[in-house]
Scaffold this motif. Structure first.
Motif, mmCIF file in Angstrom:
data_model
loop_
_atom_site.group_PDB
_atom_site.id
_atom_site.type_symbol
_atom_site.label_atom_id
_atom_site.label_comp_id
_atom_site.label_asym_id
_atom_site.label_seq_id
_atom_site.Cartn_x
_atom_site.Cartn_y
_atom_site.Cartn_z
ATOM 1 N N LEU A 149 0.854 -1.177 0.000
ATOM 2 C CA LEU A 149 0.000 0.000 0.000
ATOM 3 C C LEU A 149 0.893 1.230 0.000
ATOM 4 C CD1 LEU A 149 -2.768 1.516 0.463
ATOM 5 C CD2 LEU A 149 -2.248 1.350 2.908
ATOM 6 N N VAL A 151 0.703 5.460 0.183
ATOM 7 C CA VAL A 151 -0.132 6.621 0.481
ATOM 8 C C VAL A 151 0.689 7.876 0.228
ATOM 9 C CG1 VAL A 151 -1.546 7.781 2.212
ATOM 10 C CG2 VAL A 151 -1.349 5.284 2.248
ATOM 11 N N PRO A 442 -9.126 4.248 -4.554
ATOM 12 C CA PRO A 442 -10.424 4.639 -4.000
ATOM 13 C C PRO A 442 -11.385 5.226 -5.029
ATOM 14 C CG PRO A 442 -8.658 5.331 -2.538
ATOM 15 C CD PRO A 442 -8.015 4.876 -3.817
ATOM 16 N N TYR A 446 -16.000 1.154 -3.648
ATOM 17 C CA TYR A 446 -15.789 -0.056 -2.854
ATOM 18 C C TYR A 446 -15.826 -1.302 -3.740
ATOM 19 C CZ TYR A 446 -16.641 -3.944 0.305
ATOM 20 O OH TYR A 446 -16.558 -5.149 0.952
ATOM 21 N N THR A 468 -3.254 5.216 -2.837
ATOM 22 C CA THR A 468 -4.289 6.172 -2.448
ATOM 23 C C THR A 468 -3.631 7.496 -2.107
ATOM 24 O OG1 THR A 468 -6.136 6.568 -0.940
ATOM 25 C CG2 THR A 468 -4.223 5.463 -0.023
ATOM 26 N N GLN A 473 -9.363 9.499 2.120
ATOM 27 C CA GLN A 473 -9.912 8.919 0.895
ATOM 28 C C GLN A 473 -10.142 7.425 1.059
ATOM 29 O OE1 GLN A 473 -7.328 8.601 -2.592
ATOM 30 N NE2 GLN A 473 -8.847 9.731 -3.796
ATOM 31 N N LEU A 474 -9.205 6.738 1.705
ATOM 32 C CA LEU A 474 -9.327 5.299 1.921
ATOM 33 C C LEU A 474 -10.462 4.985 2.898
ATOM 34 C CD1 LEU A 474 -7.949 2.584 1.166
ATOM 35 C CD2 LEU A 474 -6.586 2.835 3.251
ATOM 36 N N LYS A 475 -10.548 5.748 3.985
ATOM 37 C CA LYS A 475 -11.583 5.511 4.997
ATOM 38 C C LYS A 475 -12.979 5.733 4.434
ATOM 39 C CE LYS A 475 -8.651 7.003 8.862
ATOM 40 N NZ LYS A 475 -8.505 8.002 9.947
ATOM 41 N N TYR A 478 -13.673 2.412 2.166
ATOM 42 C CA TYR A 478 -13.577 1.089 2.796
ATOM 43 C C TYR A 478 -13.833 1.207 4.300
ATOM 44 C CZ TYR A 478 -11.839 -0.950 -1.505
ATOM 45 O OH TYR A 478 -11.729 -1.401 -2.806
ATOM 46 N N TRP A 481 -11.066 -0.270 6.613
ATOM 47 C CA TRP A 481 -9.792 0.227 6.106
ATOM 48 C C TRP A 481 -8.616 -0.213 6.976
ATOM 49 C CZ3 TRP A 481 -6.938 3.498 9.238
ATOM 50 C CH2 TRP A 481 -7.614 4.060 10.324
#
Length: 671
Positions: A149, A151, A442, A446, A468, A473-475, A478, A481
Motif C-alpha cells: 500500500l 499513500v 479509492p 468499494y 491512495t 480517501q481510503l476511509k 472502505y 480500512w
C-alpha cells in the motif's frame, strides 16, 4: 558421575559463559540501552575529545549514574565534531528506525554476492559508504508473498518514483491501471521483452479489445460481473441488491439467448432500454426457458410493480450509461486474441516451468547460438483512462480490474495444483507473482474483491499494489480500512499534505524516550509534512519501520535515462502488438456460379464459423468503428501493429551477448 549426568552436574553439561573472555568495557557497552550505547561509542571514538571523557562517562554508566552521565554529555557535545554533534542530539529517536542489521536479517537488504530475487521490487535505498569512502546505495527491497500500500498525494511522484521504475525491473506478469498513459509510453518497450503487451485505451484507434462477457461461464461469473458493474450508492442495500439481481439475470440471459456476436454489454444495455412490448416478450422468453434461474428471474420481474421495476431499471441505465458510448462499445464488443488471464498465466507458468527444469532463471534471455533475445511469456496489460474520465469510467474499470483479479485467483490455484504433480520440477525454483497496480484505487469505489484478495491471495502468487492519496480517501470508501492496511505486508508513506495522514503515520511510528529523559515523536506530523522528509519515505514492512531515501523522479534520473537509451539501442524499442479483433464482416451474397470466399474473423471460434450474425448489429458496429477511425485519422501511431503472422513470439534484433538487467550486480550490505 552418574548423578552428574542425571542432574546436570557433569562437566560436559556446564553452561558456557557467553561473556567469557570479554572485557568489562565490552560487557558494559552490550548491556546499555541502544541510545546510550551509541552515545558512548561516539564519545570514545570522537577525534576531538580526550580519552578522559570516555573514562568519566564509562564510570558513570557502570554505576548507573544516568543524570551525571547526561551532565557529562552536555559538557562534551560542544567539543565534538559537527557530524557527531548533529547525530547525538536525536539518538533516542534514531534508534526507533530499523538498523542495517535488522534489514539484512529480514532480507530487505541483500547479502554480498547474492542476486536479487526474481520477484523483487526496489522501493528506495539507504545512502552508505564503502570502507574506502566511496558512496554506495543499498537497495530497500520487497519480495516474497504479500501486498503493498502506498499513500501519497497527487503530484508527489508515485508513478515517477515507484511505478515506472518497478515496471522496468519486474519481469513477471502485470495489470496496470494507467490513468495518464505514462506507464505505457515509458515502459511498454521494455515489457515487450518480458512478454505480450496489451493496451486497452477507449477512444484510441490502436486499442486492444476486451469483452467482459467472454469471461462469463456460469451464474457465479454473471453475479460477479453484476457486482462490479453496480457501484454501491444507496444507504438502503435493497436498491443495490435489486439492481444486481436483475443485472445478473440479464447478463445470464444474453449469454444463453443471444448469438455469440451479440453477447456483450451493449446488448445488456439494450435490454434495459427495451420497449414495453419487447420487455414483455423477454419476460415471456425467460419464463419459458429451460434454465430454472432464468424462469425465476422472469417470475420475479412479472410480480414486480411497474413503479418498482421502473426505478430499478432507471438506476441501472444511469450507472451503465458509459457502456453505450462509442469509445467503450468499440473496445468491449470483442476480445483481442490471447487476452484472457487463463491464457496469460498458463503461458507464463509453462515458461517458468521450462526455466526451472533447465536450471536457469525465468523470463527473457539471450540465446547465444541463435544470437538473439528470447522473449518471455509474462504479459503486461495497461488500462489507460485519462484522469478527468476516471469518474465516468468507474464502472468499466471496476469490471476490467475485478474480472482479471478474480480469474487470476482461480487460475493460480489451479496451476499450483497441477505443478504439485509434476515430478520433474525441482523442490524449489525462482518464480514470481502476477502483480496488479491499482493506481488511484479509492476512485473505483468499494470493491469487495479487493478486500477479499488482500486477505486470501498471499499464497497464490498474486500481488496487489494499492495506491491512495490520503487516509481520508481510503476511509471514505472502505469501512474496514484498518483491516485492509493490516493485510498489506508493506506500507509506504511519503510527503503527506494533510494532518490526518501525517498523524496516522506519526502514530504508527510512535514515541521514544531520548537521552535527556524526555519523550518525543520518532517523527512528528510536522516533520513528516516538512522539508526534513522531502526526499525520504517511511516504509513499514515485516514489523520494521524504515526511513529510506526515495529515488529521483524518472525524468530527472540521469543514470536511469542513460540506461534506457543504452537498452533501446541494443534491443530495440518496437512494441509487438497482438492482431486487432474485428466484427464478422457483412458480405454480399456470392453469385451462384462462384464459390463464396472463406470469411476471416479473429473473433469467431471454430464452432461458430457457420454463424452469419445479426446484419443490423454488424452494420451498426462496422459503422461505429468507421466513425472511430475517421475521428482519429492523423493521430500518431504509438506502436506498430503486428497484424501479420500467427501472433506468436516475435523475433528480436541481435544485441549484446550480455544484455543488461538493471542493476547487473546489486550492491550489498556487506560491502
Amino acid at each position: 558421575m552418574v548423578f552428574g549426568k542425571l542432574f546436570g552436574g557433569g562437566k560436559k553439561d556446564r553452561p558456557v559463559d557467553p561473556d567469557a573472555g570479554k572485557s568489562h568495557l565490552r560487557i558494559l557497552v552490550e548491556t546499555l540501552d541502544p541510545a546510550w550505547r551509541e552515545a558512548f561509542v561516539m564519545v570514545a571514538n570522537d577525534p576531538q575529545l580526550d580519552s578522559v571523557y570516555r573514562d568519566i562517562l564509562y564510570r558513570q554508566l557502570a554505576q548507573g549514574q544516568i543524570e551525571e552521565a547526561r551532565t557529562t554529555l552536555r559538557q562534551v557535545i560542544p567539543m565534538m565534531t559537527k557530524a557527531n554533534r548533529d547525530r547525538i542530539q536525536h539518538l533516542g529517536q534514531a534508534q526507533a528506525w530499523a538498523s542495517d542489521d535488522d534489514l539484512l536479517r529480514a532480507g530487505i537488504f541483500s547479502h554480498k554476492g547474492t542476486a536479487f530475487p526474481v520477484d523483487y521490487l526496489e522501493l528506495g535505498y539507504m545512502p552508505r559508504q564503502r570502507s574506502n569512502g566511496e558512496p554506495v546505495r543499498l537497495p530497500v527491497m520487497f519480495h516474497g508473498e504479500g501486498h503493498l500500500l502506498t499513500v501519497a498525494p497527487t503530484g508527489s511522484g508515485k508513478g515517477q518514483r515507484f511505478i515506472l521504475r518497478t515496471l522496468l525491473e519486474f519481469e513477471g506478469p502485470v495489470v496496470v491501471l494507467d490513468p495518464k498513459g505514462e506507464n505505457y509510453r515509458e515502459t511498454a518497450w521494455r515489457r515487450d521483452l518480458y512478454g505480450q503487451v496489451y493496451k486497452w485505451a477507449p477512444g484510441e484507434p490502436d486499442s486492444d479489445c476486451y469483452n467482459p462477457l467472454d469471461r462469463v461461464k456460469g451464474w457465479d461469473d454473471a453475479r460477479l460481473l453484476a457486482e462490479l458493474l453496480v457501484v454501491p450508492q444507496s444507504k438502503e442495500p435493497f436498491w443495490d441488491d435489486a439492481a444486481r439481481d436483475l443485472l445478473t439475470g440479464l447478463i445470464f440471459y444474453v449469454m444463453h439467448r443471444r448469438p455469440r456476436e451479440r453477447r456483450n454489454m451493449r446488448e445488456v444495455c439494450r435490454l434495459l432500454a427495451a420497449s414495453k412490448a419487447d420487455f414483455d416478450a423477454m419476460v415471456e422468453d425467460l419464463q419459458g426457458s429451460d434454465d430454472e434461474r432464468l424462469q425465476e428471474l422472469g417470475n420475479i420481474i412479472e410480480t414486480q410493480s411497474e413503479a418498482l421495476r421502473a426505478s430499478i431499471t432507471t438506476t441501472l441505465r444511469t450507472q451503465l450509461a458509459v457502456w453505450r458510448s462509442d469509445d467503450v462499445v468499440a473496445v468491449t464488443s470483442s476480445s483481442t486474441p490471447g487476452w484472457s488471464v487463463e491464457t496469460i498465466l498458463r503461458e507464463d507458468n509453462s515458461w517458468v516451468m521450462q526455466a526451472a527444469k533447465a536450471g536457469r532463471p525465468p523470463g527473457w534471455y539471450y540465446d547465444e547460438a541463435a544470437e538473439e533475445a528470447q522473449v518471455g511469456r509474462a504479459a503486461s496489460i495497461y488500462l489507460i483512462v485519462s484522469p478527468e474520465k476516471m469518474s465516468s469510467m468507474r464502472t468499466v474499470l471496476r469490471v476490467m480490474l475485478g474480472q482479471h483479479l478474480s480469474e487470476a485467483i482461480r487460475v493460480r490455484r489451479m496451476l499450483d495444483e497441477e505443478n504439485a504433480t509434476d515430478a520433474d520440477l525441482p523442490k524449489s525454483y525462482p518464480n514470481w507473482p502476477m502483480t496488479f497496480y491499482f493506481d488511484e484505487m479509492p476512485q473505483l469505489g468499494y470493491m469487495r474483491i479487493i478486500e477479499d484478495a488482500v486477505a486470501i491471495t498471499r499464497s497464490y502468487r498474486i500481488r496487489l499494489w494499492l495506491f491512495t492519496q490520503d487516509m481520508a480517501q481510503l476511509k471514505e470508501v472502505y469501512q474496514k480500512w484498518e483491516s485492509l492496511i493490516a493485510n498489506c505486508r508493506c506500507q509506504v508513506y511519503f510527503r503527506p499534505n494533510d494532518q490526518t495522514t501525517a498523524e496516522h503515520v506519526a502514530n504508527r511510528l510512535g514515541k521514544r524516550k531520548d537521552l535527556w529523559g524526555g519523550e518525543d515523536w520518532v517523527a512528528s506530523p510536522q516533520q513528516l509534512m516538512g522539508p526534513e522528509f522531502r526526499e525520504d519515505c517511511v516504509i513499514i514492512q515485516d514489523g520494521l519501520t524504515i526511513r529510506a531515501r526515495m529515488f529521483k523522479p524518472y525524468y530527472a534520473d540521469e543514470d536511469l535515462q542513460d540506461w534506457v537509451v543504452e537498452q533501446k539501442n541494443k534491443l530495440g524499442d518496437e512494441i509487438h502488438r497482438a492482431p486487432r479483433p474485428g466484427p464478422t464482416p457483412v458480405m454480399d451474397p456470392a453469385p451462384e456460379d462462384e464459390e463464396p470466399e472463406a470469411e476471416a474473423s479473429v473473433t469467431a471460434s471454430p464452432e461458430d464459423a457457420d454463424l452469419q450474425g445479426d446484419a443490423d448489429y454488424q452494420a451498426e458496429l462496422a459503422a461505429l468503428q468507421a466513425r472511430m477511425r475517421a475521428r482519429k485519422a492523423g493521430a500518431p501511431e504509438a506502436t506498430k501493429n503486428a497484424d501479420e503472422g500467427d501472433g506468436g513470439a516475435p523475433e528480436r534484433p541481435a544485441g549484446s551477448s550480455e544484455p543488461l538487467r538493471r542493476p547487473p550486480t546489486p550492491p550489498s550490505f556487506d560491502e
